[in-house]
Write a protein that holds these residues in place. Structure first.
Motif, PDB file in Angstrom:
ATOM      1  N   SER A  23     -61.313 -10.974 -77.790  1.00 13.82           N
ATOM      2  CA  SER A  23     -61.445 -10.778 -76.505  1.00 13.82           C
ATOM      3  C   SER A  23     -60.262 -11.498 -75.955  1.00 13.82           C
ATOM      4  O   SER A  23     -59.787 -12.304 -76.243  1.00 13.82           O
ATOM      5  CB  SER A  23     -62.661 -11.467 -76.105  1.00 13.82           C
ATOM      6  N   PHE A  49     -62.907 -14.919 -78.157  1.00 11.40           N
ATOM      7  CA  PHE A  49     -61.623 -15.287 -77.690  1.00 11.40           C
ATOM      8  C   PHE A  49     -60.983 -15.845 -78.931  1.00 11.40           C
ATOM      9  O   PHE A  49     -59.525 -15.620 -78.916  1.00 11.40           O
ATOM     10  CB  PHE A  49     -61.619 -16.090 -76.402  1.00 11.40           C
ATOM     11  N   HIS A  73     -63.031  -6.698 -74.382  1.00  4.10           N
ATOM     12  CA  HIS A  73     -63.748  -7.384 -75.469  1.00  4.10           C
ATOM     13  C   HIS A  73     -64.212  -6.350 -76.471  1.00  4.10           C
ATOM     14  O   HIS A  73     -64.883  -5.514 -76.302  1.00  4.10           O
ATOM     15  CB  HIS A  73     -65.114  -7.890 -74.829  1.00  4.10           C
TER      16      HIS A  73
END
Length: 163
Positions: A23, A49, A73
Motif C-alpha cells: 500500500s 505499507f 491498496h
C-alpha cells in the motif's frame, strides 16, 4: 545515446514491475465488494505499507465482504486450506479503481487457469498429504517441488471476519 536511453527506460520498467505489492497512501477512498464465486474457501489478504500480508476475511462460495479501501491498496486471495493462489477480478494482485460514487464495485474471487505442472502438484498434495514425495513414481522435478510445502506468512486484521 538514444540506444542507452531506451535501455534505461526498459530497466526502470522492469524494476517497477518486479517491486513487491504494498500500500502506498490513503489519499483516494474507494469501495469494493469482494465475492467468492469459486468452490474453494478463499482467504482475503491486504498488502500493508511494508508489503506484508494482513488477513482480512475468509469467504466460502457465494459469500462476500464490503471493504472501504484505497486505490493504492493492493489485495490478493488464497485458497484457505492449500494456500493455492486465487485471482481477484482476474488478477493475481488486485488494485481497486477509483469509484464514481459511494457504491461498492463488485469484484469476483475465482480459481485461475493453473499450469499443468501446478495442477499436478495440487492433486498430488491433496491425494498424498502425508507421503514423502520421493517414494512416489513421479518425475524428479515434481518430487523436488513437492518437497516444499506452501505457506503464507500474515497477520490478522483487528476486525478479522470469519463466517
Amino acid at each position: 545515446m538514444a540506444g542507452n536511453q531506451d535501455e534505461d527506460v526498459g530497466r526502470s520498467t522492469e524494476r517497477e514491475e518486479s517491486k513487491e505489492p504494498r500500500s502506498l497512501n490513503n489519499d483516494i477512498v474507494t469501495y469494493v465488494r469482494f465475492k467468492n464465486r469459486c468452490d474453494r474457501i478463499a482467504t482475503l489478504f491486504w498488502f500493508n505499507f511494508k508489503g506484508s500480508l494482513v488477513r482480512y476475511s475468509i469467504l466460502k462460495k457465494g459469500e462476500f465482504i464490503d471493504m472501504n479501501t484505497y486505490v493504492t491498496h493492493p489485495w490478493c486471495a488464497r485458497e484457505t486450506v492449500t494456500n493455492d493462489r486465487l485471482v481477484i477480478d482476474k488478477q493475481r494482485v488486485f488494485y481497486p479503481a477509483e469509484g464514481a460514487d459511494l457504491t461498492y464495485k463488485l469484484v469476483y474471487i475465482d480459481i485461475p487457469v493453473y499450469s499443468l505442472r501446478e495442477r499436478c502438484k495440487q492433486i498430488i498434495w491433496k491425494a498424498y498429504p502425508d507421503t514423502d514425495p520421493k517414494t512416489l513414481d513421479i518425475p524428479r522435478v515434481l518430487t523436488k517441488e513437492l518437497d516444499t510445502k506452501k505457506s503464507v506468512s500474515y497477520t490478522d486484521y483487528e476486525g478479522f471476519h470469519q463466517s
